[in-house]
Enzyme design. Sequence first.
Site, mmCIF file in Angstrom:
data_model
loop_
_atom_site.group_PDB
_atom_site.id
_atom_site.type_symbol
_atom_site.label_atom_id
_atom_site.label_comp_id
_atom_site.label_asym_id
_atom_site.label_seq_id
_atom_site.Cartn_x
_atom_site.Cartn_y
_atom_site.Cartn_z
ATOM 1 N N CYS A 2 0.816 -1.217 0.000
ATOM 2 C CA CYS A 2 0.000 0.000 0.000
ATOM 3 C C CYS A 2 0.854 1.274 0.000
ATOM 4 C CB CYS A 2 -0.936 0.090 1.189
ATOM 5 S SG CYS A 2 -1.911 -1.387 1.460
ATOM 6 N N ARG A 27 3.249 0.372 -5.109
ATOM 7 C CA ARG A 27 3.162 -0.309 -3.820
ATOM 8 C C ARG A 27 1.881 -1.139 -3.691
ATOM 9 N NH1 ARG A 27 6.709 1.890 -0.195
ATOM 10 N NH2 ARG A 27 5.484 1.035 1.501
ATOM 11 N N ASN A 98 -0.535 1.814 5.979
ATOM 12 C CA ASN A 98 0.279 0.875 5.201
ATOM 13 C C ASN A 98 0.970 -0.045 6.197
ATOM 14 O OD1 ASN A 98 3.607 1.273 3.886
ATOM 15 N ND2 ASN A 98 2.216 -0.401 3.518
ATOM 16 N N GLY A 99 0.799 -1.353 5.999
ATOM 17 C CA GLY A 99 1.451 -2.300 6.905
ATOM 18 C C GLY A 99 0.494 -3.411 7.300
ATOM 19 N N GLU A 469 16.751 -15.505 -13.765
ATOM 20 C CA GLU A 469 16.205 -14.149 -13.795
ATOM 21 C C GLU A 469 15.320 -13.958 -15.034
ATOM 22 O OE1 GLU A 469 15.705 -11.957 -11.864
ATOM 23 O OE2 GLU A 469 15.374 -10.158 -13.035
ATOM 24 N N LYS A 473 11.320 -12.993 -14.948
ATOM 25 C CA LYS A 473 10.828 -11.802 -15.642
ATOM 26 C C LYS A 473 9.659 -12.149 -16.545
ATOM 27 C CE LYS A 473 12.332 -9.346 -14.061
ATOM 28 N NZ LYS A 473 13.205 -8.814 -13.036
ATOM 29 N N GLU A 476 6.502 -12.992 -14.496
ATOM 30 C CA GLU A 476 5.934 -11.814 -13.841
ATOM 31 C C GLU A 476 5.037 -10.999 -14.753
ATOM 32 O OE1 GLU A 476 8.285 -9.172 -10.761
ATOM 33 O OE2 GLU A 476 9.603 -9.841 -12.338
ATOM 34 N N HIS A 492 17.813 -35.252 -15.693
ATOM 35 C CA HIS A 492 17.446 -35.739 -14.363
ATOM 36 C C HIS A 492 15.977 -35.481 -14.044
ATOM 37 C CE1 HIS A 492 21.599 -36.730 -13.556
ATOM 38 N NE2 HIS A 492 21.927 -35.571 -14.078
ATOM 39 N N LYS A 587 5.618 -3.386 -6.514
ATOM 40 C CA LYS A 587 7.050 -3.151 -6.677
ATOM 41 C C LYS A 587 7.814 -3.465 -5.400
ATOM 42 C CE LYS A 587 10.749 -1.662 -8.737
ATOM 43 N NZ LYS A 587 11.350 -2.646 -9.652
HETATM 44 C C1 AGP Z 1 11.616 -8.303 -9.620
HETATM 45 O O1 AGP Z 1 11.274 -8.253 -10.964
HETATM 46 C C2 AGP Z 1 10.542 -8.638 -8.737
HETATM 47 N N1 AGP Z 1 9.469 -7.722 -8.854
HETATM 48 C C3 AGP Z 1 10.825 -9.088 -7.317
HETATM 49 O O2 AGP Z 1 11.264 -10.400 -7.400
HETATM 50 C C4 AGP Z 1 11.835 -8.280 -6.471
HETATM 51 O O3 AGP Z 1 13.112 -8.415 -6.993
HETATM 52 C C5 AGP Z 1 11.774 -8.782 -5.019
HETATM 53 O O4 AGP Z 1 10.509 -8.516 -4.497
HETATM 54 C C6 AGP Z 1 12.847 -8.166 -4.151
HETATM 55 O O5 AGP Z 1 12.698 -6.785 -4.054
HETATM 56 P P1 AGP Z 1 13.846 -5.881 -3.472
HETATM 57 O O6 AGP Z 1 15.021 -6.025 -4.352
HETATM 58 O O7 AGP Z 1 13.273 -4.497 -3.488
HETATM 59 O O8 AGP Z 1 14.138 -6.371 -2.086
#
Ligand code: AGP
Length: 592
Positions: A2, A27, A98-99, A469, A473, A476, A492, A587
């Site tokens: 949030c 957020r 937020n939290g 990675e 990506k 996501e 395997h 994010k």
């Molecule tokens: C990255 O594309 C992701 N959205 C996610 O895995 C991110 O890297 C992860 O939440 C860690 O975030 P941070 O680097 O802000 O700690």
Amino acid sequence: MCGIVGSIGLKTPRDYIMKGLKILDYRGYDSAGVAFLNNGLQVFKDVGTVEHLDTIVPQDIKTNVMIGHTRWATHGVPSKENTHPHVSFHKKICLVHNGVVENFEEIKSFLLSWGYEFYSQTDSEVVANLLEHFYISNNDIVGAIKEVMHMVKGSYAICFFLCDRDDQMYIFKHTSPLVVGIGENFSLVASDASPMINLTTKFIELADNEYGIVTPTEVNVYSTKGTKVKKDYIYKDVEAISHDLKGYPHYMLKEIEEIEPVVNKLINTYFRDNQYQFDPKLLKALKTSDHIMFIACGTSYHSSLVGGRYFEDVGISTTKYIASEWAFHPTTPGNKPFIILISQSGETADLIHCLRIIKKKKIKSLIITNTGGSTLDRGCDFSCLLHAGIEVSVASTKAYVAQVTLLALLAGALAKNEIVVQDIKHCLDVVKDIRENYKEKIKAIAEEIKGKQNLFYLGRSFDYYLSLEASLKLKEISYIHSEAIPGGELKHGPIALIEKDTPTLVFITDPETAASMRGNIEEVKSRGAHVYVASTENLSKPGDAIVVKNYAYYLSSIAISSIAFYLAYYVSLAKGLNVDKPRNLAKSVTVE
Ligand code: AGP
């Protein structure tokens, strides 16, 4: 997660609040709302995006005080009732939060016994009612804040106003971030400084267990004991946190194309006058430890896999942990471990949890982060900033490359090896080549795979770390299931999943493993896979989809990660998805 915003004294609060929510929706973005005082309390909220909220909030708002919220659901589904701001039962308090309040059920039972009723399933409404309960009992709002801070367990950044008073706003926090912007006869509040940067560059950051009384001309901050805390002003650079798209259609594309300047900036920051520029105390702490542990999540964890190898390759023993795993099984190998935390945002809750454990264990720590002043930046013994500029797209790209670059430089500094810097500089030619010459080719591959349900990335060693990675990506932002498999592991088990036309993307950039990877290609091809190879000139074969200039094999994550980023981007685009804000994600993951 949030995002929260608040303003007092601002002449055009709607503009700030709505733009601020749009900026903060990294957020969370499943519902949003605002509240202000004008002939009584006015609340507008709904499920959906901030853009949708914009259509239901009146244009011409005259008010001295206004708050807003963009939500990522934790307690209770995304619904209008669960959307913030929350108004207390007797309509005295209007609040955004937020939290996560861990003991909200206990507090709710307490309030039910006092006759309170609840309209939402949220922990936040519980806080609004608890504040009101103490406020009514003693007619003292500051006393009520102190009682609430004492009673509530968990994480919170809270901003609220009293429904019969428009000359003060109140804030308090624990764990979740809260920043106050100081203007000329107005004050602003937000989860981070970015929404406020066009109105002020002067800020105060609230620390944990502090509360504040905010008026247009004054911000007074106190500890929970009621002692006034002297806060230093922080001045932020507009450019570093600007959300300007600079003509790009999406933040992700802009951020991929910022990789070259970001890497250059890192080199210039950490290697000047032919010398590495890391804090000598940090280098000493690293050298005198007998084991380095890396802890991170998601993309940052993937960069720790690469960085860990750099340290191992210069003779340092390492382990790498996913934060949410280590937090519940916090082993510490070695006699004198040192911990490196990696986090783009510096606010990831799983890592903050780990840091609490690290502090209890009295182990020295370094944070590698893109966010100076973040909770992790302030909490660790050492900090190395990534200087990548704000990363807005949920899918991390330039920050990943920056993390790997910094880790390569740090390992280079420990080994007193300056060739690393030259090797990294060479990678920039490859990044440029991909940006200038391969986007159309990648777009064409994206068109071919956009309708697929499963996809595999194959690589070995550094190309395997990059595959992890690349796969994350794609998942996501394109919602295609994908897996990264080390070439040698295929037989395997995973090869059972390969069937006719399964797209399989293969990285071949390491002379040591190239021949084995070619063997793996034959194995998957003979089971029907549609193979796309990205290789370096010296290891290429006719038919490879992308052939880039040679570079030092250990720098794949810097040199060619953009291939994977562009691919995920173009698949998401081809599927008509929301590239920068994929479903279910935010994010900054500020809840565990
Ligand atoms: C990255 O594309 C992701 N959205 C996610 O895995 C991110 O890297 C992860 O939440 C860690 O975030 P941070 O680097 O802000 O700690």
